[in-house]
Enzyme design. Structure first.
Site, PDB file in Angstrom:
ATOM      1  CB  CYS A  13      -0.981   1.144  -9.576  1.00 48.51           C
ATOM      2  SG  CYS A  13      -0.069   1.230 -10.090  1.00 48.51           S
ATOM      3  N   GLY A  40      -2.959   0.548  -3.378  1.00 48.74           N
ATOM      4  CA  GLY A  40      -3.287   1.561  -3.618  1.00 48.74           C
ATOM      5  C   GLY A  40      -4.569   1.158  -3.071  1.00 48.74           C
ATOM      6  CG  ASN A 114       3.160  -0.854  -9.836  1.00 47.04           C
ATOM      7  OD1 ASN A 114       2.968   0.140  -9.521  1.00 47.04           O
ATOM      8  ND2 ASN A 114       4.005  -2.091  -9.277  1.00 47.04           N
ATOM      9  N   GLY A 115       3.863   1.975 -11.807  1.00 49.97           N
ATOM     10  CA  GLY A 115       6.202   2.732 -12.045  1.00 49.97           C
ATOM     11  C   GLY A 115       5.722   4.377 -12.264  1.00 49.97           C
ATOM     12  CE1 TYR A 254       4.086   0.136   4.886  1.00 54.65           C
ATOM     13  CE2 TYR A 254       4.722   1.982   2.883  1.00 54.65           C
ATOM     14  CZ  TYR A 254       3.452   1.757   3.903  1.00 54.65           C
ATOM     15  OH  TYR A 254       2.221   1.782   4.292  1.00 54.65           O
TER      16      TYR A 254
END
Length: 475
Positions: A13, A40, A114-115, A254
């Site tokens: 995210c 996300g 996030n994670g 990426y």
């Protein structure tokens, strides 16, 4: 997007936060989430406060779908946090969307994360055994419960106390009625940066989220650092001792947008150099260089620059197919390849084609694209990948396949080449990947998905449970 076709890894995210008086902070957060949409696409949410009340709007889908009719608004709002999600812990359900809002003894807090926490299951079991009730199946709720149970006095002390109990990857934006707080894990797995508005401050997963609202980039949040923003200004606290850094290398390969700068390293420059080194390593000769759009484009231009071979657009991406067309079954993925990509016959016919992509996960989509190029008349298809073979799962915030589904875990490079039916195949070496990072220390990266050297130990969980660990437990 090609990355939705089942052949890519997905980062969990993006998080965002704005503290500013006399600004429409929810509208600014909306724009910031738009810029972070690539991180996300399952759900989005924005929480706001005016100093007394706190409210959240969350929904399934893209940012423009969730807020199709109205961006959340509150008179005199001056703090907002936002979140875009791709699930890595917990199903893609409305109950698992973020930001989360809770009431506890210290007031109201809203949190976006996030994670992935590698010891979340152990902590959650202990909390449940003590009578704690959970409303979601995401690891983010573990942090909220630790905050609520902490005996520390201030919310920032409670957050630091909580974060020192968890392990793994996290970047957090947290909002109280009068503070905006950002925190980054001690290894620096995930990125988080600080920006300045004329009358306030911004936190964003990537610098591109600052650019979209005209905020000035100030600096990256340091690993193990917490920043607290309120009416008195901004304060920095290092809540954890220094540890060996292990930033996710896939941010540069990426995940991040090419126009972002993470920890001082331009993502575009790193990918361009990956392509140049690919050309040196592979020494493939061809008539044209093409990319799998859009994620392979920057590396492909670097390859073409180094090799002196023209870069052309050989695959056309349909940018008007919505997410509803992309389904999880393999049969529907096969159709999705044709919906999303098509070879340009006049470009590839009779040519020896060098095709550049950023990674191969399962290999199924790569094989279909090779076949597509051959059907369009390509004489040869030589594939170059701007990352080493992915042979091991990630536990730090990426939705990975179980190891048995990773093609490089069970096949050699030659066997992968045969499987996708390319004439040649070359993966960038780890040494070449490190060489592409010219502005950061390459030894401060996590390469575990390539070499299984995991910087943080993994918690115990049922085999095969993966992201559904909190949903598949026996009662």
């Amino acid at each position: 997007m090609y990355e939705l076709l089942g052949n890519k890894w997905h980062e969990e995210c993006g998080v965002y936060g704005v503290f500013a008086h006399d600004e429409d902070v929810s509208a600014l957060t909306y724009l910031g989430l738009y810029a972070l949409q690539h991180r996300g696409q399952e759900s989005a949410g924005i929480a706001v406060t005016d100093g007394a009340w706190m409210d959240v709007t969350r929904g399934m889908g893209l940012v423009n779908e969730v807020f199709r009719h109205q961006v959340p608004h509150m008179d005199n709002q001056y703090i907002a946090i936002g979140h875009v999600r791709y699930s890595t812990t917990g199903s893609s359900l409305l109950q698992n969307t973020q930001p989360l809002i809770v009431n506890y003894s210290g007031g109201k807090i809203s949190l976006a994360h996030n994670g992935n926490l590698t010891n979340a299951m152990e902590i959650r079991k202990k909390l449940e055994d003590d009578g704690t009730i959970f409303q979601t199946s995401i690891d983010t709720e573990v942090i909220l419960n630790l905050i609520a149970r902490s005996r520390k006095e201030t919310v920032e002390e409670r957050l630091a106390d909580s974060l020192n109990q968890v392990k793994g990857a996290y970047c957090i934006t947290l909002m109280t009625e009068n503070k905006l707080i950002g925190a980054r894990d001690p290894q620096g797995f995930r990125p988080l940066c600080l920006g300045k508005l004329e009358n306030g401050w911004v936190l964003s997963s990537e610098s591109c989220g600052l650019d979209v609202i005209g905020a000035e980039f100030v600096r990256d949040i340091e690993p193990g650092e917490m920043v607290i923003i309120d009416d008195s200004g901004i304060k920095s606290v290092h809540f954890a001792p220094k540890q060996q850094l292990a930033s996710c290398i896939f941010e540069y390969i990426y995940f991040a947008r090419p126009d972002s700068v993470i920890d001082g390293q331009s993502v575009h420059d790193a990918r361009f150099m990956m392509g140049r080194i690919l050309a040196r390593e592979s020494k493939f000769k061809g008539d044209i260089v093409i990319s799998v759009p859009d994620s392979g484009t920057t590396a492909a231009t670097g390859y073409a620059y180094e090799a002196g071979i023209p870069f052309v657009e050989g695959l056309m991406k349909n940018r008007y197919i919505g997410r509803t067309f992309i389904q999880p079954t393999q049969k529907k993925r096969d159709t999705a390849v044709q919906l999303k990509l098509n070879a340009i016959r006049s470009v590839v016919e009779g040519k020896s084609v060098i095709m550049v992509d950023d990674s191969i996960v399962r290999g199924t989509t790569s094989g279909k694209i090779v076949k597509m190029l051959r059907n369009a008349g390509a004489k040869e298809v030589h594939m170059c990948v701007s990352s080493p073979p992915i042979g091991f799962p990630c536990y730090y915030g990426i939705d990975t396949s179980v190891r048995k589904e990773l093609i490089a875990a069970k096949k050699s490079v030659e066997e992968i080449r045969q499987y996708i039916e390319a004439d040649s195949l070359h993966f960038l070496s780890i040494e070449g990947l490190k060489e592409s990072l010219t502005a950061v220390n390459p030894n401060n990266m996590c390469y575990a998905c390539f070499n299984s050297d995991y910087p943080v130990e993994q918690g115990k969980q049922p085999e095969g449970s993966g992201k559904y660990v909190f949903e598949q437990r026996k009662c």
